[in-house]
Every structure is written in C-alpha cells, then in structure tokens.
Design a protein around this motif. Structure first.
Motif, PDB file in Angstrom:
ATOM      1  N   UNK A 159       0.824  -1.209   0.000  1.00  0.00           N
ATOM      2  CA  UNK A 159       0.000   0.000   0.000  1.00  0.00           C
ATOM      3  C   UNK A 159       0.859   1.260   0.000  1.00  0.00           C
ATOM      4  N   UNK A 160       1.788   1.349   0.940  1.00  0.00           N
ATOM      5  CA  UNK A 160       2.644   2.541   1.020  1.00  0.00           C
ATOM      6  C   UNK A 160       3.560   2.651  -0.191  1.00  0.00           C
ATOM      7  N   UNK A 161       4.044   1.512  -0.688  1.00  0.00           N
ATOM      8  CA  UNK A 161       4.887   1.516  -1.891  1.00  0.00           C
ATOM      9  C   UNK A 161       4.107   2.078  -3.073  1.00  0.00           C
ATOM     10  N   UNK A 162       2.869   1.647  -3.218  1.00  0.00           N
ATOM     11  CA  UNK A 162       2.010   2.127  -4.303  1.00  0.00           C
ATOM     12  C   UNK A 162       1.821   3.639  -4.219  1.00  0.00           C
ATOM     13  N   UNK A 163       1.544   4.147  -3.024  1.00  0.00           N
ATOM     14  CA  UNK A 163       1.327   5.579  -2.843  1.00  0.00           C
ATOM     15  C   UNK A 163       2.615   6.354  -3.112  1.00  0.00           C
ATOM     16  N   UNK A 164       3.748   5.818  -2.659  1.00  0.00           N
ATOM     17  CA  UNK A 164       5.031   6.490  -2.895  1.00  0.00           C
ATOM     18  C   UNK A 164       5.384   6.552  -4.372  1.00  0.00           C
ATOM     19  N   UNK A 165       5.012   5.524  -5.128  1.00  0.00           N
ATOM     20  CA  UNK A 165       5.268   5.532  -6.571  1.00  0.00           C
ATOM     21  C   UNK A 165       4.427   6.608  -7.244  1.00  0.00           C
ATOM     22  N   UNK A 166       3.147   6.702  -6.875  1.00  0.00           N
ATOM     23  CA  UNK A 166       2.278   7.739  -7.442  1.00  0.00           C
ATOM     24  C   UNK A 166       2.808   9.126  -7.097  1.00  0.00           C
ATOM     25  N   UNK A 167       3.295   9.283  -5.860  1.00  0.00           N
ATOM     26  CA  UNK A 167       3.797  10.586  -5.407  1.00  0.00           C
ATOM     27  C   UNK A 167       5.121  10.961  -6.059  1.00  0.00           C
ATOM     28  N   UNK A 168       5.774   9.996  -6.725  1.00  0.00           N
ATOM     29  CA  UNK A 168       7.063  10.269  -7.344  1.00  0.00           C
ATOM     30  C   UNK A 168       8.222  10.178  -6.389  1.00  0.00           C
ATOM     31  N   UNK A 169       8.003   9.604  -5.206  1.00  0.00           N
ATOM     32  CA  UNK A 169       9.061   9.459  -4.217  1.00  0.00           C
ATOM     33  C   UNK A 169       9.795   8.130  -4.348  1.00  0.00           C
ATOM     34  N   UNK A 170       9.248   7.235  -5.174  1.00  0.00           N
ATOM     35  CA  UNK A 170       9.858   5.940  -5.411  1.00  0.00           C
ATOM     36  C   UNK A 170       9.709   5.599  -6.885  1.00  0.00           C
ATOM     37  N   UNK A 171      10.778   5.111  -7.504  1.00  0.00           N
ATOM     38  CA  UNK A 171      10.753   4.774  -8.927  1.00  0.00           C
ATOM     39  C   UNK A 171      10.386   3.297  -9.079  1.00  0.00           C
ATOM     40  N   UNK A 172       9.382   3.020  -9.892  1.00  0.00           N
ATOM     41  CA  UNK A 172       8.943   1.651 -10.131  1.00  0.00           C
ATOM     42  C   UNK A 172       9.968   0.896 -10.967  1.00  0.00           C
ATOM     43  N   UNK A 184      -0.550  16.301  -3.405  1.00  0.00           N
ATOM     44  CA  UNK A 184      -0.182  16.485  -2.006  1.00  0.00           C
ATOM     45  C   UNK A 184      -0.044  15.130  -1.329  1.00  0.00           C
ATOM     46  N   UNK A 185       1.044  14.943  -0.574  1.00  0.00           N
ATOM     47  CA  UNK A 185       1.332  13.648   0.041  1.00  0.00           C
ATOM     48  C   UNK A 185       1.487  13.817   1.547  1.00  0.00           C
ATOM     49  N   UNK A 186       0.736  13.025   2.311  1.00  0.00           N
ATOM     50  CA  UNK A 186       0.842  13.080   3.763  1.00  0.00           C
ATOM     51  C   UNK A 186       2.008  12.207   4.212  1.00  0.00           C
ATOM     52  N   UNK A 187       3.134  12.838   4.458  1.00  0.00           N
ATOM     53  CA  UNK A 187       4.335  12.137   4.903  1.00  0.00           C
ATOM     54  C   UNK A 187       4.509  12.404   6.393  1.00  0.00           C
ATOM     55  N   UNK A 188       4.122  11.439   7.203  1.00  0.00           N
ATOM     56  CA  UNK A 188       4.156  11.634   8.648  1.00  0.00           C
ATOM     57  C   UNK A 188       5.569  11.612   9.219  1.00  0.00           C
ATOM     58  N   UNK A 189       6.555  11.339   8.355  1.00  0.00           N
ATOM     59  CA  UNK A 189       7.950  11.346   8.801  1.00  0.00           C
ATOM     60  C   UNK A 189       8.692  12.594   8.320  1.00  0.00           C
ATOM     61  N   UNK A 190       7.948  13.542   7.757  1.00  0.00           N
ATOM     62  CA  UNK A 190       8.574  14.770   7.252  1.00  0.00           C
ATOM     63  C   UNK A 190       9.131  15.600   8.398  1.00  0.00           C
ATOM     64  N   UNK A 191      10.170  16.351   8.102  1.00  0.00           N
ATOM     65  CA  UNK A 191      10.778  17.239   9.088  1.00  0.00           C
ATOM     66  C   UNK A 191      10.157  18.623   8.985  1.00  0.00           C
ATOM     67  N   UNK A 222      -4.474  22.799   1.642  1.00  0.00           N
ATOM     68  CA  UNK A 222      -3.743  23.135   0.416  1.00  0.00           C
ATOM     69  C   UNK A 222      -4.573  22.941  -0.841  1.00  0.00           C
ATOM     70  N   UNK A 223      -5.664  22.171  -0.776  1.00  0.00           N
ATOM     71  CA  UNK A 223      -6.554  22.006  -1.921  1.00  0.00           C
ATOM     72  C   UNK A 223      -5.895  21.409  -3.141  1.00  0.00           C
ATOM     73  N   UNK A 224      -5.065  20.383  -2.943  1.00  0.00           N
ATOM     74  CA  UNK A 224      -4.350  19.754  -4.057  1.00  0.00           C
ATOM     75  C   UNK A 224      -5.327  19.050  -5.003  1.00  0.00           C
ATOM     76  N   UNK A 225      -4.910  18.886  -6.261  1.00  0.00           N
ATOM     77  CA  UNK A 225      -5.741  18.161  -7.231  1.00  0.00           C
ATOM     78  C   UNK A 225      -5.855  16.685  -6.866  1.00  0.00           C
ATOM     79  N   UNK A 226      -4.780  16.129  -6.291  1.00  0.00           N
ATOM     80  CA  UNK A 226      -4.768  14.733  -5.868  1.00  0.00           C
ATOM     81  C   UNK A 226      -4.086  14.651  -4.511  1.00  0.00           C
ATOM     82  N   UNK A 227      -4.822  14.220  -3.495  1.00  0.00           N
ATOM     83  CA  UNK A 227      -4.255  14.041  -2.162  1.00  0.00           C
ATOM     84  C   UNK A 227      -3.958  12.563  -1.941  1.00  0.00           C
TER      85      UNK A 227
END
Length: 290
Positions: A120-133, A147-154, A257-262
């Motif tokens: 699940x998280x891998x799939x979301x990270x790929x869509x967000x562009x944070x992980x390359x498939x 917009x990506x909810x990254x609970x580990x963000x600084x 933030x009203x992103x097009x895709x959250x």
C-alpha cells in the motif's frame, strides 16, 4: 470468484442500476471493486461489479488477502488525471505489482486496502514520485498538483502553528505581494501603462477575493479545529509539540492546500474518534481526488 456479487434489485453488470439522488453538480456515488488475479501480487483489472451505494456499506466480496482498490466516489463525466500502465515492482524477492494498470479520474475518492506488506505505502510512494517503479509508466496530467501526507517529514520547529498552516496559502501571499507592487507603480504611472496596471491588478484582486484571502485565519481554523489543532493553540511553537500533534498539524495543512490529488497514507493515525468522524465528513464532501 469470477461471478459478480449480486445486489438485491440490481444486476451484477450494473446495467439496471438506478440513478439515485444527484447533487447540484450532477455527481453520483458508486463503488467499484478491483481484484488481483494472483495472491501476493497486485493486478488492477476490470471492475467485477459496481452499484449505487451509501458510503460505509458492507462489501461482502472483500478479500483481505488481496490488495484492492475501492473507488468510493466518482463524477458521472470522468476525466483522467493519472494513468498507470504496466506497473511492476518487487520488494526483496517478492512481486508487489505485476503488469498493473489503473486510471484515476478527476473527483474520484479511492481507498487502497490490503494486509501489512501488500504494498500500500509503496504504491502511494510511486504515485507521489518518491519511489521509482521497476517497470511501467505513470502519466500525470500537466500541472497536476499532488499532495502527500508524509508523517515522517521534518518540520521547521521555529514556526508557530498558524505560521506553518498559512504556508498552505503561500501562493496567495505571492499574489498579494505582486498586487501591492502594482499599486506602488500606479502612483507614478499614467496613460497606457496605468491602464495595463489597473487591468492586471483587477485580475489579481479577483483571485484573492475568490479565495477569501482576507479571511484566511478563519478558513484555517475551520479545518484545523476539526482535527483538534485548537487544543494545543495556534501561537504554539512547533518545536514544543508531540509527535501526534505534529501529525494532526501536517494533515490539516494538506487538507487546506486544496491539491488536485491528495495521497493519504494512514491519515487517522493519532486521531481520536471525534476527529476521525470529522475527517470522514470532510472527505465525503471533498470535490477533488484523493
């Protein structure tokens, strides 16, 4: 199995589904369920059934051993904002995705469901562009705001809660700064230059008015209060907040933030029942895609 689940009074292929209630924007609620063909791998294929539904209705065909995609809400007229073609990805020595296809349309509300480790998280990270498939193509609509909810963000620990939340509207602050610069130019301009400045400033002013720029604090508190941010105060410095409080703060900013895709990865972490219920109501009324 391969047989569509039959809803009493409705056909499995959806041909005789009644339109039900429509809202002023001419939208309709649906549920689509997608299954993978093989255990341990995610394969997005044709919907096995769909029907008009009330959010939260029990889905008797749910198989917890396969990651499934639930499209909980969709517009009658769909416009693709993101397409996944032939997605394949491995983690360790296990296939998470095998030649998977999926189209996400504007206004859809989608849930990703699966056991721990299903991807699940891998799939979301790929869509967000944070992980390359490993294989496949992801096509995003031009200028798509994700917009990506990254609970580990600084977070910047020196900011106050309100200063951090106002960053969701930084583009409006930039427009306001441009507008003030134009007003300063007008004091020394004349003729055609003055006319051009008046026309441009009118357009910028309209953007600010439409966004209720001069009442931003009230907008911010309307959302953040729903998640309990008011309980630790808007003048509080972020560095003094607990991990749970920071998670609420990041979720509040993303909603504002009203992103097009959250992309929301376990957004209810650290929320109590009251705030989970508020979040459900908010997302049910969200007009964009998540």
């Amino acid at each position: 199995g391969d047989k569509p689940y039959e809803i009493p009074g409705k056909t499995g292929d959806g041909q005789n589904v009644s339109e039900g209630e429509k809202d002023p924007e001419n939208r309709r609620e649906f549920i689509f369920v997608f299954h993978g063909f093989s255990r341990g791998a995610i394969v997005f294929v044709r919907p096995i059934f769909y029907y008009c539904s009330i959010p939260g209705k029990n889905l008797q065909s749910f198989d917890p051993e396969r990651l499934q995609i639930f499209v909980l809400y969709g517009r009658i007229v769909f416009m693709s904002i993101l397409e996944i073609k032939g997605l394949s990805h491995r983690y360790d020595d296990r296939d998470l995705f095998v030649h998977s296809d999926l189209t996400i349309s504007n206004g859809e509300h989608i849930g990703v469901v699966g056991l721990n480790g299903a991807g699940k998280s891998t799939f979301i990270n790929i869509i967000a562009g944070k992980l390359v498939q490993d294989e496949g193509e992801i096509r995003r609509q031009n200028n798509l705001r994700i917009g990506y909810l990254d609970q580990h963000a600084t977070l910047d620990k020196t900011l106050t809660v309100m200063e951090y939340l106002r960053e969701a509207f930084s583009y409006l602050d930039e427009i306001n700064a441009r507008l003030e610069g134009m007003y300063a130019e007008m004091a020394e301009a004349d003729g055609e230059k003055l006319d051009r400045l008046i026309e441009k400033s009118s357009r910028l002013q309209e953007i600010l008015n439409d966004a209720d720029f001069y009442d931003l604090d009230a907008q911010i508190k309307k959302v953040a209060n729903g998640l309990g941010v008011n309980k630790f105060g808007y003048d509080t410095v972020i560095g003094t907040l607990s991990g749970g409080e920071r998670a609420k703060l990041m979720l509040s900013k993303l909603l504002l933030s009203g992103q097009d895709l959250m992309l929301l990865d376990e957004p209810t972490n650290f929320l109590d029942v009251e705030h989970v219920e508020w979040l459900i109501r908010y997302l049910n009324g969200y007009k964009k895609t998540f």
